[in-house]
Write a protein that holds these residues in place. Sequence first.
Motif, short mmCIF file in Angstrom:
data_model
loop_
_atom_site.label_atom_id
_atom_site.label_comp_id
_atom_site.label_asym_id
_atom_site.label_seq_id
_atom_site.Cartn_x
_atom_site.Cartn_y
_atom_site.Cartn_z
N LEU A 119 0.83 -1.20 0.00
CA LEU A 119 0.00 0.00 0.00
C LEU A 119 0.87 1.25 0.00
O LEU A 119 0.60 2.21 -0.74
CB LEU A 119 -0.92 -0.01 1.22
CG LEU A 119 -1.89 1.17 1.33
CD1 LEU A 119 -2.82 1.24 0.12
CD2 LEU A 119 -2.71 1.08 2.62
N LEU A 120 1.94 1.25 0.79
CA LEU A 120 2.85 2.39 0.83
C LEU A 120 3.52 2.59 -0.54
O LEU A 120 3.63 3.73 -1.02
CB LEU A 120 3.91 2.17 1.91
CG LEU A 120 4.99 3.25 2.03
CD1 LEU A 120 4.37 4.59 2.40
CD2 LEU A 120 6.04 2.84 3.06
N ILE A 121 3.95 1.50 -1.18
CA ILE A 121 4.58 1.61 -2.50
C ILE A 121 3.62 2.24 -3.50
O ILE A 121 4.00 3.13 -4.28
CB ILE A 121 5.04 0.23 -2.99
CG1 ILE A 121 6.18 -0.30 -2.12
CG2 ILE A 121 5.49 0.29 -4.46
CD1 ILE A 121 6.54 -1.75 -2.38
N HIS A 122 2.37 1.78 -3.50
CA HIS A 122 1.37 2.33 -4.43
C HIS A 122 1.13 3.81 -4.15
O HIS A 122 1.04 4.63 -5.09
CB HIS A 122 0.08 1.54 -4.31
CG HIS A 122 -1.00 2.01 -5.25
ND1 HIS A 122 -0.90 1.90 -6.62
CD2 HIS A 122 -2.21 2.59 -5.01
CE1 HIS A 122 -1.98 2.40 -7.18
NE2 HIS A 122 -2.79 2.83 -6.23
N GLN A 123 1.01 4.18 -2.87
CA GLN A 123 0.74 5.56 -2.52
C GLN A 123 1.90 6.48 -2.90
O GLN A 123 1.68 7.61 -3.34
CB GLN A 123 0.46 5.67 -1.02
CG GLN A 123 -0.85 5.04 -0.58
CD GLN A 123 -1.00 4.97 0.93
OE1 GLN A 123 0.00 5.03 1.67
NE2 GLN A 123 -2.23 4.85 1.41
N LYS A 124 3.12 5.99 -2.74
CA LYS A 124 4.29 6.84 -2.97
C LYS A 124 4.71 6.92 -4.44
O LYS A 124 5.27 7.94 -4.87
CB LYS A 124 5.48 6.31 -2.15
CG LYS A 124 5.25 6.36 -0.65
CD LYS A 124 5.49 7.72 -0.06
CE LYS A 124 6.95 8.02 0.07
NZ LYS A 124 7.19 9.28 0.82
N THR A 125 4.45 5.86 -5.22
CA THR A 125 4.92 5.84 -6.61
C THR A 125 3.81 6.01 -7.63
O THR A 125 4.06 6.47 -8.74
CB THR A 125 5.66 4.52 -6.91
OG1 THR A 125 4.73 3.43 -6.88
CG2 THR A 125 6.77 4.27 -5.89
N GLY A 126 2.60 5.57 -7.29
CA GLY A 126 1.49 5.67 -8.23
C GLY A 126 1.48 4.62 -9.32
O GLY A 126 0.61 4.63 -10.19
N VAL A 127 2.43 3.67 -9.30
CA VAL A 127 2.48 2.64 -10.35
C VAL A 127 1.59 1.46 -9.94
O VAL A 127 1.22 1.31 -8.76
CB VAL A 127 3.93 2.15 -10.59
CG1 VAL A 127 4.82 3.34 -10.93
CG2 VAL A 127 4.45 1.37 -9.40
N PRO A 128 1.23 0.60 -10.89
CA PRO A 128 0.43 -0.58 -10.54
C PRO A 128 1.19 -1.50 -9.58
O PRO A 128 2.39 -1.76 -9.77
CB PRO A 128 0.20 -1.28 -11.89
CG PRO A 128 0.42 -0.22 -12.91
CD PRO A 128 1.45 0.70 -12.34
N VAL A 129 0.51 -1.97 -8.55
CA VAL A 129 1.08 -2.90 -7.57
C VAL A 129 0.09 -4.05 -7.38
O VAL A 129 -1.10 -3.81 -7.15
CB VAL A 129 1.35 -2.21 -6.22
CG1 VAL A 129 1.96 -3.21 -5.22
CG2 VAL A 129 2.27 -1.00 -6.39
#
Length: 330
Positions: A119-129
């Motif tokens: 969730l943090l990765i998606h929030q910070k980068t905006g790429v598909p996770v």
Amino acid sequence: MLVSRWLHLNLPKVWRSRNGLARLLLPLSVFFASLLAIRQGLYRLGLFRNVRLPVPVVVVGNVVAGGAGKTPLTMAIVQHLVAQGWHPGVLSRGHGRPTQDTCAVQSSSTPAEVGDEPLLIHQKTGVPVWVGPKRADAGLALLQAHPETDILVCDDGLQHRALARDIEVCVMDERGIGNGWLMPAGPLRENWPRKVDLLLHTGQNDVGGGFQARRQLADWAVDGQGRRVALDSLRGQPVDALAGLARPEGFFNLLGDKGLSLHQTTPLPDHFDFAAWPKAALLRPLLCTEKDAAKLWQHQALALAVPLELTPEPAFWSALDRLMGALPKR
């Protein structure tokens, strides 16, 4: 629960040297080593197979138990790839969630549904996770949902041999390889040395080679309502801090490096869910990690999340770009 917490807080201390307790655990490490050898043999014989996806795969991981900066490096690599014109997606197991399904991380997802780190990765980068216990299945689902994706980055997948990879990036912090023994007598998830494409150190250790990265906290924090607070404004007063990390003391040390006076620190197990956290008024400012914030803010919206900044040296990015340029066309 008490035993689990004791192990979480004390095993890392045991793993620093080849002490008496570590030696008592050596027979279990020998058994673990035999299991690793059998598993590797099954992959070599083709009885276990790994899946090669139709786009390049970069795997980020480490060889010791506990955090070393894998997720911050994953996000940094994703942001670098975007700047280079790639269209990356991210794969993760989704640690800390009760389910085992393969699913996409959405802006509306909760840590309980997809895991705190994805969730943090998606929030910070905006790429598909996408998350799933079988990273190859998650990768195929991501590519089907986002056909523009031309590279995948797998967070914490160094030991997940079921997924074929083109580039392996290993992260090590100041612990290095600890006492050099396999779990549970030592911190190693697998034998070291082993071949990796890139080795990045996020702290000073005795392992040679590789590149260096600077790890520090941002100069600001943010609460559950999006309000920013400069850390300078918290100096000269007592503050509390908590961290649900594999190595919570690392976060507390970084807060101290910012000149903050820590009154009470609360180390918590990695991926702590905060379900029973009290909604009491704060006696002092409470600082937490970004990873914990999405769960803690449900109970304490005034908690201040402090971002971690990981900055690899320029030579690391040059080496990664050379590896990317040498990838075969698909």
